[in-house]
Design a protein around this motif. Structure first.
Motif, PDB file in Angstrom:
ATOM      1  N   ASN A   5       0.849  -1.183   0.000  1.00 47.70           N
ATOM      2  CA  ASN A   5       0.000   0.000   0.000  1.00 47.70           C
ATOM      3  C   ASN A   5       0.885   1.234   0.000  1.00 47.70           C
ATOM      4  O   ASN A   5       1.557   1.529   0.965  1.00 47.70           O
ATOM      5  N   HIS A   6       0.889   1.971  -1.112  1.00 49.51           N
ATOM      6  CA  HIS A   6       1.774   3.120  -1.237  1.00 49.51           C
ATOM      7  C   HIS A   6       1.164   4.371  -0.614  1.00 49.51           C
ATOM      8  O   HIS A   6       1.752   5.435  -0.647  1.00 49.51           O
ATOM      9  N   SER A   7      -0.036   4.261  -0.064  1.00 43.86           N
ATOM     10  CA  SER A   7      -0.689   5.354   0.653  1.00 43.86           C
ATOM     11  C   SER A   7      -0.781   6.620  -0.188  1.00 43.86           C
ATOM     12  O   SER A   7      -0.557   7.718   0.294  1.00 43.86           O
ATOM     13  N   GLY A   8      -1.082   6.456  -1.451  1.00 43.99           N
ATOM     14  CA  GLY A   8      -1.304   7.605  -2.314  1.00 43.99           C
ATOM     15  C   GLY A   8      -0.056   8.251  -2.866  1.00 43.99           C
ATOM     16  O   GLY A   8      -0.144   9.244  -3.597  1.00 43.99           O
ATOM     17  N   VAL A   9       1.135   7.724  -2.524  1.00 43.82           N
ATOM     18  CA  VAL A   9       2.372   8.287  -3.064  1.00 43.82           C
ATOM     19  C   VAL A   9       2.492   7.884  -4.526  1.00 43.82           C
ATOM     20  O   VAL A   9       2.647   6.712  -4.856  1.00 43.82           O
ATOM     21  N   THR A  10       2.405   8.848  -5.408  1.00 44.59           N
ATOM     22  CA  THR A  10       2.488   8.576  -6.848  1.00 44.59           C
ATOM     23  C   THR A  10       3.777   9.104  -7.467  1.00 44.59           C
ATOM     24  O   THR A  10       4.066   8.797  -8.621  1.00 44.59           O
ATOM     25  N   GLU A  11       4.498   9.905  -6.716  1.00 45.05           N
ATOM     26  CA  GLU A  11       5.748  10.440  -7.237  1.00 45.05           C
ATOM     27  C   GLU A  11       6.678  10.811  -6.092  1.00 45.05           C
ATOM     28  O   GLU A  11       6.260  10.934  -4.937  1.00 45.05           O
ATOM     29  N   PHE A  12       7.949  10.936  -6.425  1.00 45.15           N
ATOM     30  CA  PHE A  12       8.951  11.394  -5.476  1.00 45.15           C
ATOM     31  C   PHE A  12       9.501  12.733  -5.961  1.00 45.15           C
ATOM     32  O   PHE A  12       9.437  13.056  -7.157  1.00 45.15           O
ATOM     33  N   LEU A  13      10.041  13.498  -5.019  1.00 42.38           N
ATOM     34  CA  LEU A  13      10.643  14.793  -5.341  1.00 42.38           C
ATOM     35  C   LEU A  13      12.143  14.725  -5.074  1.00 42.38           C
ATOM     36  O   LEU A  13      12.570  14.427  -3.954  1.00 42.38           O
ATOM     37  N   LEU A  14      12.934  14.983  -6.101  1.00 40.14           N
ATOM     38  CA  LEU A  14      14.385  15.002  -5.963  1.00 40.14           C
ATOM     39  C   LEU A  14      14.827  16.413  -5.587  1.00 40.14           C
ATOM     40  O   LEU A  14      14.525  17.376  -6.299  1.00 40.14           O
ATOM     41  N   THR A  15      15.527  16.551  -4.472  1.00 35.71           N
ATOM     42  CA  THR A  15      15.951  17.877  -4.034  1.00 35.71           C
ATOM     43  C   THR A  15      17.201  18.354  -4.753  1.00 35.71           C
ATOM     44  O   THR A  15      17.505  19.543  -4.757  1.00 35.71           O
ATOM     45  N   PRO A  80      20.082  13.572 -16.941  1.00 32.03           N
ATOM     46  CA  PRO A  80      19.001  14.352 -17.574  1.00 32.03           C
ATOM     47  C   PRO A  80      17.913  14.817 -16.607  1.00 32.03           C
ATOM     48  O   PRO A  80      17.430  15.951 -16.714  1.00 32.03           O
ATOM     49  N   LYS A  81      17.536  13.990 -15.645  1.00 22.37           N
ATOM     50  CA  LYS A  81      16.468  14.360 -14.721  1.00 22.37           C
ATOM     51  C   LYS A  81      16.875  15.512 -13.821  1.00 22.37           C
ATOM     52  O   LYS A  81      16.099  16.464 -13.618  1.00 22.37           O
ATOM     53  N   TRP A  87      16.743  23.394 -14.829  1.00 23.29           N
ATOM     54  CA  TRP A  87      16.399  24.190 -16.006  1.00 23.29           C
ATOM     55  C   TRP A  87      14.912  24.532 -16.060  1.00 23.29           C
ATOM     56  O   TRP A  87      14.528  25.643 -16.394  1.00 23.29           O
ATOM     57  N   PHE A  88      14.084  23.533 -15.747  1.00 23.63           N
ATOM     58  CA  PHE A  88      12.638  23.703 -15.921  1.00 23.63           C
ATOM     59  C   PHE A  88      11.852  23.606 -14.615  1.00 23.63           C
ATOM     60  O   PHE A  88      10.622  23.657 -14.629  1.00 23.63           O
ATOM     61  N   GLY A  89      12.545  23.438 -13.491  1.00 22.50           N
ATOM     62  CA  GLY A  89      11.863  23.308 -12.214  1.00 22.50           C
ATOM     63  C   GLY A  89      11.122  22.002 -12.069  1.00 22.50           C
ATOM     64  O   GLY A  89      10.200  21.890 -11.262  1.00 22.50           O
ATOM     65  N   SER A  90      11.517  20.997 -12.840  1.00 23.67           N
ATOM     66  CA  SER A  90      10.828  19.704 -12.832  1.00 23.67           C
ATOM     67  C   SER A  90      11.607  18.718 -11.966  1.00 23.67           C
ATOM     68  O   SER A  90      12.414  17.918 -12.463  1.00 23.67           O
ATOM     69  N   GLY A  91      11.364  18.766 -10.657  1.00 23.88           N
ATOM     70  CA  GLY A  91      12.083  17.888  -9.739  1.00 23.88           C
ATOM     71  C   GLY A  91      11.334  16.628  -9.379  1.00 23.88           C
ATOM     72  O   GLY A  91      11.855  15.780  -8.658  1.00 23.88           O
TER      73      GLY A  91
END
Length: 324
Positions: A5-15, A80-81, A87-91
């Motif tokens: 059960n991932h408890s709604g976690v659908t993504e991670f944020l890389l700092t 690349p990530k 560059w694009f604020g896509s963390g």
């Protein structure tokens, strides 16, 4: 909460680099892009030279070819990530993509370690057992060993992903790193990490310290063999044949061993320093290794000059044809 059960976690944020001031993000992203560009160009150049020049079709250079492929793939997996973040604020990275990245990070690191083992084996046989070198390490043997390295390296990373993916992730989804790795992900799980972290640590140590043990043995044997050579010029010439591999191996292992040793003796780093150290020992070798090959390996240097001269002559011929 049950596992799976991932408890709604659908993504991670890389700092990325957590303490980096916003005004330096553009500079850091440009620097990371330069590292990525140089890594791809450098390793692609070595691959091209190997494909274009049959004189490089020797066991040592085939091993280097495998290392170049591994380095290029590792840079493509990780950079690349984090570049797009600055560059694009896509963390953000999706839940599945993070585990895929984690798999390739650990898989390619394991392959790299085994390829360095093959490098040490090549020099050990060439210097300590020169009479049996050509029979013991044929091209067919190197092919088999290289393919084996790429195959068996799957075991550890695959086990890590299979065990970590179903864990319940109900706490923070922020990963204090530039890419997803096993520690960065599993510390976010809402369960005891020890049953998952310890086997992963053992597997990592097998792939890191196992090859390192043989590398230390092989180069110790090489030093003993070289010291037995009476002629000083002969000693220097023999040592020069393995200096390239020794530099590359040192770039890979010394920083990693320093980090592991520091953590075991109680030396702690801030998150920013830790991330910087990891990025340095992860991304500098893929960028620097091709330069070392071209400057230190005589056959590789000569092959590069031949290709450059061919292009120069071809361009002059084309200019002369146009002018006439």
């Amino acid at each position: 909460m049950s596992e799976g059960n991932h408890s709604g976690v659908t993504e991670f944020l890389l700092t990325g680099f957590p303490g980096l001031h916003p005004q330096y993000r553009g500079l850091v992203s440009a620097l990371l892009f330069l590292v990525y560009f140089l890594s791809l160009v450098g390793n692609a150049t070595i691959i091209f030279l190997f494909a274009a020049d049959r004189r490089l079709h020797k066991p040592m250079y085939y091993i280097i070819l495998n290392l170049c492929m591994c380095d290029a793939l590792f840079s493509t997996t990780t950079l690349p990530k984090i570049i797009s973040k600055y560059w694009f604020g896509s963390g953000s990275i999706s839940f599945l993509a993070c585990f895929i990245q984690m798999y390739f990070v650990h898989y390619l690191s394991s392959v790299n370690s085994l390829i360095l083992f093959l490098m040490a084996l090549d020099r050990y046989l060439a210097i300590c057992h020169p009479l049996t070198y050509s029979n013991a390490l044929k091209m067919s043997t190197v092919h088999i060993l290289s393919v084996t390295a790429w195959i068996i390296s799957n075991a550890g990373p695959l086990m890590m992903v299979i065990r970590a993916y179903p864990l319940p992730y109900c706490a923070s989804n922020v990963i204090n790193h530039c890419y997803c790795d096993h520690i960065g992900i599993t510390v976010l799980a809402c369960t005891d990490r020890a049953p998952y972290g310890f086997p992963a640590f053992i597997m990592a140590m097998i792939f890191l310290l196992g090859p390192l043990a043989f590398i230390v043995f092989s180069y110790s044997s090489i030093i003993v063999a070289v010291l037995k050579i009476a002629d000083s010029s002969g000693r220097m010439k023999t040592l020069s044949t393995c200096s390239t591999q020794l530099i590359i191996i040192s770039l890979y292992y010394l920083p990693r061993c320093f980090v592991y040793l520091a953590s075991n003796v109680g030396l702690r780093f801030s998150v920013d320093v830790r991330v910087v150290i990891i990025m340095l020992y992860s991304l500098c070798p893929p960028m620097v290794n091709p330069l070392i090959y071209c400057l230190r390996a005589q056959d590789m240097k000569e092959s590069l000059w031949r290709q450059l001269n061919k292009r120069s002559i071809s361009q002059k011929t084309q200019v002369s044809a146009v002018c006439s």
